[in-house]
Motif scaffolding. Structure first.
Motif: not given
Ligand SMILES: Nc1ncnc2c1ncn2[C@@H]1O[C@H](COP(=O)(O)OP(=O)(O)O)[C@@H](O)[C@H]1O
Ligand SMILES: Cc1ncc(COP(=O)(O)OP(=O)(O)O)c(N)n1
Length: 266
Positions: A37, A58-59, A61-63, A65-66, A69
């Protein structure tokens, strides 16, 4: 065959010697599955850091979460964390998804003097992420900045510092003595009860870029495979020692350590 999964949350070093690149090379060499990440992109070479581009929150957080999760990790290692806001997101998502081992390399700057994590983020690092860690691995410069004390210049001062750093709440502190002059390079591991010295004859080597990232990543890889903290640090020290011995010159400044040296050890 299945591999232990290790995640690095760190900055990219375009020169390939430190950051994400050093971490993934180390994970691979220690037979683990590496994931990344990215917190920032640095334009960096052997002469220093020319530019830093933090990734948007935002980037980040997205990494996270991917990866968390779906895949998850047996160990998470952090390096360059950029800002207090970046740290808050990392702490939040690790808490939400859960984590096993957390290795924090509290990267504040590069050896060449560039700031990689903002001064005002140190408070957030100490209060939010630090208490979640299995082990935190400051060098002497980082330790003095975190404790807001004078430079640490002797092994006795290292011992006093490691006790104080432990009070911030991590399970273990590995205080690295690579910057202390002397025949031996001494690191101290403190778990709140026992103080363990790791001593290694100092290697005369100018090409040491990436030592800190490599050591912390090797600890994370070994913890992911199930080692206890002492064994993880022992293997990581052997790994980084081999890598420093075979450090090599590329470009015009300090070259990188050699991540493939450990597999060729006799
Ligand atoms: N010249 C050297 N010879 C042997 N070990 C070293 C040398 N320089 C650093 N190390 C080891 O490399 C690791 C990284 O240490 P250090 O250089 O203090 O951290 P950082 O890279 O974060 O500044 C530590 O285990 C330290 O003891
Ligand atoms: C992107 C990035 N992360 C961390 C560092 C610092 O690397 P480290 O191994 O702690 O130490 P030096 O190589 O600076 O001695 C970095 N330079 N870049």
């Amino acid at each position: 065959m299945t591999l232990a999964k290790v995640l690095t949350i760190a900055g990219s070093d375009s020169g390939g010697g430190a950051g994400i690149q050093a971490d993934l090379k180390t994970f691979q060499e220690l037979d683990t599955y590496g994931m990344s990440v990215i917190t920032a992109i640095t334009a960096q070479n052997t002469r220093g850091v020319q530019a830093v581009f933090p990734v948007q929150l935002e980037a980040l957080r997205a990494q996270l979460e991917s990866v968390l999760s779906d895949i998850g990790a047996h160990s998470v290692k952090t390096g360059m964390l950029v800002s207090a806001e970046h740290i808050q997101i990392i702490a939040e998502l690790l808490s939400t998804y859960g984590y096993n081992n957390l290795v924090i390399d509290p990267v504040l700057g590069s050896t060449t003097g560039s700031e990689l994590t903002k001064q005002e983020a140190i408070h957030e690092l100490k209060t939010t992420l630090w208490p979640m860690a299995t082990v935190v691995t400051p060098n002497l410069i980082e330790a003095a900045r975190i404790l807001e004390t004078a430079p640490i210049e002797t092994v006795q001062e290292m011992e006093e510092a490691v006790y104080q750093l432990h009070e911030l709440g991590a399970s273990n502190i590995l205080l690295k003595g690579g910057h202390l002059p002397g025949e031996e390079s001494i690191d101290l591991l403190y778990d709140g009860q026992n103080l363990t010295h790791f001593s290694q004859k100092r290697i005369n080597q100018a090409n040491t870029h990436g030592t800190g990232c490599t050591l912390a990543s090797a600890i994370a890889a070994e913890l992911a495979k199930g080692a206890d903290i002492i064994d993880a640090v022992e293997t990581a020290k052997a790994f980084v020692t081999c890598a420093i011995k075979e450090g090599f010159s590329i470009g015009n400044g300090a070259g990188p350590v050699n991540h493939s040296a450990y597999r060729r050890r006799s």
